[in-house]
Every structure is written in C-alpha cells, then in structure tokens.
Design a protein around this motif. Structure first.
Motif, short mmCIF file in Angstrom:
data_model
loop_
_atom_site.label_atom_id
_atom_site.label_comp_id
_atom_site.label_asym_id
_atom_site.label_seq_id
_atom_site.Cartn_x
_atom_site.Cartn_y
_atom_site.Cartn_z
N ASP A 185 32.15 -40.15 6.66
CA ASP A 185 32.87 -41.25 6.01
C ASP A 185 32.01 -42.51 5.94
O ASP A 185 32.08 -43.26 4.96
CB ASP A 185 34.17 -41.55 6.75
N ASP A 186 31.21 -42.75 6.98
CA ASP A 186 30.32 -43.91 6.98
C ASP A 186 29.28 -43.83 5.87
O ASP A 186 28.84 -44.86 5.35
CB ASP A 186 29.60 -44.04 8.33
N VAL A 187 28.88 -42.61 5.54
CA VAL A 187 27.88 -42.43 4.48
C VAL A 187 28.36 -43.08 3.19
O VAL A 187 27.59 -43.70 2.45
CB VAL A 187 27.57 -40.94 4.26
N ARG A 188 29.64 -42.96 2.91
CA ARG A 188 30.17 -43.53 1.66
C ARG A 188 30.01 -45.05 1.64
O ARG A 188 29.68 -45.63 0.60
CB ARG A 188 31.65 -43.16 1.50
N LYS A 189 30.21 -45.69 2.78
CA LYS A 189 30.07 -47.15 2.84
C LYS A 189 28.61 -47.55 2.66
O LYS A 189 28.31 -48.52 1.95
CB LYS A 189 30.61 -47.68 4.17
N VAL A 190 27.72 -46.81 3.29
CA VAL A 190 26.29 -47.09 3.13
C VAL A 190 25.86 -46.85 1.69
O VAL A 190 25.13 -47.65 1.09
CB VAL A 190 25.48 -46.23 4.11
N ARG A 191 26.31 -45.74 1.12
CA ARG A 191 25.94 -45.41 -0.26
C ARG A 191 26.39 -46.49 -1.23
O ARG A 191 25.69 -46.82 -2.20
CB ARG A 191 26.55 -44.06 -0.63
N ALA A 192 27.53 -47.09 -0.98
CA ALA A 192 28.05 -48.13 -1.88
C ALA A 192 27.11 -49.32 -1.93
O ALA A 192 27.06 -50.03 -2.95
CB ALA A 192 29.44 -48.57 -1.43
N LEU A 239 30.67 -51.05 10.29
CA LEU A 239 31.32 -49.80 9.91
C LEU A 239 32.79 -49.76 10.32
O LEU A 239 33.53 -48.86 9.90
CB LEU A 239 30.59 -48.60 10.55
N GLY A 240 33.22 -50.72 11.16
CA GLY A 240 34.62 -50.80 11.54
C GLY A 240 34.94 -50.29 12.93
O GLY A 240 36.13 -50.12 13.26
N ARG A 241 33.92 -50.08 13.77
CA ARG A 241 34.16 -49.57 15.12
C ARG A 241 34.07 -50.67 16.19
O ARG A 241 34.00 -50.36 17.38
CB ARG A 241 33.17 -48.45 15.46
N GLY A 292 27.48 -38.22 0.04
CA GLY A 292 26.44 -39.02 -0.61
C GLY A 292 25.11 -39.04 0.08
O GLY A 292 24.22 -39.80 -0.31
N LEU A 293 24.92 -38.22 1.12
CA LEU A 293 23.64 -38.17 1.81
C LEU A 293 22.70 -37.22 1.07
O LEU A 293 23.01 -36.05 0.87
CB LEU A 293 23.84 -37.68 3.26
N ASP A 294 21.53 -37.73 0.69
CA ASP A 294 20.57 -36.91 -0.04
C ASP A 294 19.75 -36.02 0.90
O ASP A 294 19.45 -34.87 0.56
CB ASP A 294 19.59 -37.80 -0.82
#
Length: 319
Positions: A185-192, A239-241, A292-294
């Motif tokens: 889920d964190d990947v999506r925030k980084v990808r954005a 990230l919200g933690r 979204g992780l390549d």
C-alpha cells in the motif's frame, strides 16, 4: 513475468568468495537484476564487478553507495569502472545514507543531505558523460576533473528517496528512485510522487518461514534498528505510521530496547517483512509489483525453515 526481479548480493549467509555458483544461477532462475548494498559488510562495487563476470546477463545496481563517504571524483571513477565491465547493464544507485554511516563509521560530515545528493547527481551526470567538470556546487567544488576513460555507455543513476522532495528530485533529474521498508500500500503513495514514467526500485526483506512468531521476533530487531533512524522515522510518519510507532520511539529514546521491540505491533512487522511459505512470499511480492513497484530486489533473511540458497531458488519468478 515481464517486470524486473532482483536479488541482493552477496547473500546474507556467505561471503562473496563463496557466492559465485549461486550468482551464476540467478539468470536461469528468472532473476533479471543483482543489487549490492553498502553498510558495514561488502562495499557497493566489488560484488557487482564479480557478478558482471559470473552472470553476464544480469543488470547490476548499487542500492546504495553514500554520496558523502567518497569524494565526487572517486565515486565517478568507481561508477565508470563498473559501466565499462557491464556496458548498458550497470545502474548507479546513490543516496544520502545516515549520520551513523557517514560520520561515526567513516569520519565524514553528514550535512545538507538533500543538497549533497543533488549536487553529486549533477556532477556525476557530467563526469560520466566524459565532460571536464569545473564547478562550484552548493555543497562542494570540483576543479578540472575529467575521467581518463569515460564509459562508452554512461550508467543510469537512481536516487535513494524516502519522502516527497527527494522523490521528486529522482523523477526530475535522475533515472529512478530506490526505497525500502514499505508495504504494498505504501508503494502507491510513493508512486504518486514520482509519476508513472520513473523506475521505482525497492529492497524487500523476505523470510521463507511459516513460523510467524519466530519471524516477528527476529524482524523486530531489524525494524527497530532502521525505523529509529531519523530519516526512516520521518518516512514512516509521512506514510502514516507515526502514532502506531510512537511507543517504540519513546522506549528507544529512553534506552529500553526490549520495551521498544515489544512496542512494534505485529501488523507493522507483517506489513514491512515478507514472510510465509515460498508461494505466499511470491504472492506478496507480486502485490508490490501490482501496486506500482517496477523492480523488487529481494533480500532473503536467514532463520527460516529453508536455507538462503533454497530461498533464492524458491522465490524466483520461474519457481
């Protein structure tokens, strides 16, 4: 699978001198990449130099070498050497690192990490293209540096990036971003933050074990040692933690290591460490890719029911 699938070298259970056979196996198992690290074990370049000869089909990357433990010219020379050994297959990963590594272990100065990383990136792009560099950057000055032999194919340069400012720098001026200690889920925030056109690379710590309690106990030591570092604390705040990790930080600052470990909830361990049987681990890694992780770069952790060697084989995309 069509996306990249990386492995960390050297392996955690053996020195580089005993890694050749397993590294030679990686392409046949479906791994596309081998990535080094540089903390207090092997340096970031020699394992890649050996892998360039042992497994010529792999893309090779450093994740990462610090920008403040070498001079800019030496960093350019090391990168040029790897680029010559593996033309078109070497990716130079650089980053700010941490005060412990830069100052306490290497007698350097950990100052203005964003600016130092940005300046080093800009210097390296010119130097590795074969230009003569004479320039006063904000954090250092270079006078008349030119590589004796610039690589025919300059390496791509990617940045260690945890939060928006560095992530945007990676997207705007580098060729990709490297991150770690995050969930799918964190990947999506980084990808954005970096958009769809920038390669996103992350090291994923994996333990092939069905003994969840044992994995969590072991993983808490790893998590506490990283997440109490200021840059990682800030990353997980973003990230919200922040609130869920507050008890750990308070106990750590008070010097109560055992209380700090106990304060890390199971759900945080399970979010940040991939564990389970091999099939479960592979499915979890694919969740990162789907988010979204390549380039997942696997780092198998010892202590599971199978050896590191077997884990490397069972976690492979062709398994």
């Amino acid at each position: 699978m069509s996306q990249n699938w990386g492995m960390t070298i050297p392996f955690s259970d053996r020195p580089l001198s005993r890694s050749r056979e397993l590294i030679e196996e990686l392409p046949g198992l479906g791994y596309t990449d081998a990535w080094s690290a540089e903390v207090n074990g092997a340096d970031g370049f020699v394992p890649l130099a050996m892998a360039a000869q042992w497994a010529p089909g792999l893309r090779l990357g450093s994740a990462i070498v610090p920008v403040s433990t070498r001079g800019p010219g030496l960093l350019a020379m090391s990168a040029a050497t790897l680029a010559d050994l593996a033309p078109g297959r070497f990716v130079l990963g650089i980053g700010a690192s941490s005060p412990a590594i830069v100052e306490r272990w290497n007698a350097g100065r950990f100052e203005r990490p964003y600016a130092r990383t940005r300046d080093t990136l800009r210097f390296l792009k010119k130097a590795l293209a074969g230009e003569k560099v004479s320039e006063a950057y904000e954090t250092f000055e270079v006078k008349g540096f030119k590589l004796e032999r610039a690589p025919e194919v300059p390496p791509r340069i990617v940045l260690a990036a945890l939060r928006p400012r560095m992530l945007r720098l990676a997207a705007e001026e580098a060729d990709g971003a490297i991150t770690n200690w995050l969930s799918p889920d964190d990947v999506r925030k980084v990808r954005a933050e970096i958009g769809e056109g920038t390669e996103l690379i992350a090291r994923l710590f994996v333990c092939v074990s069905e003994d969840a309690d044992r994995v969590r106990e072991m993983a808490r030591w790893m998590l506490a040692s990283y997440l109490t570092v200021p840059v990682y604390a800030a990353f997980h705040d973003w990230l919200g933690r922040g609130e869920v990790l507050r008890p750990m930080h308070e106990a750590w600052r008070a010097g109560d290591r055992q209380a700090a470990l106990k304060a890390i909830p199971d759900e945080v361990v399970d979010a940040l460490i991939v564990h389970g049987d091999a099939a479960t681990c592979r499915a979890r890694i694919r969740q990162y890719v789907d988010s979204g992780l390549d380039t997942p770069v696997l780092a198998p952790i010892p202590g599971g029911e199978v050896s590191i060697e077997q884990a490397v084989r069972e976690l492979a995309p062709k398994a």
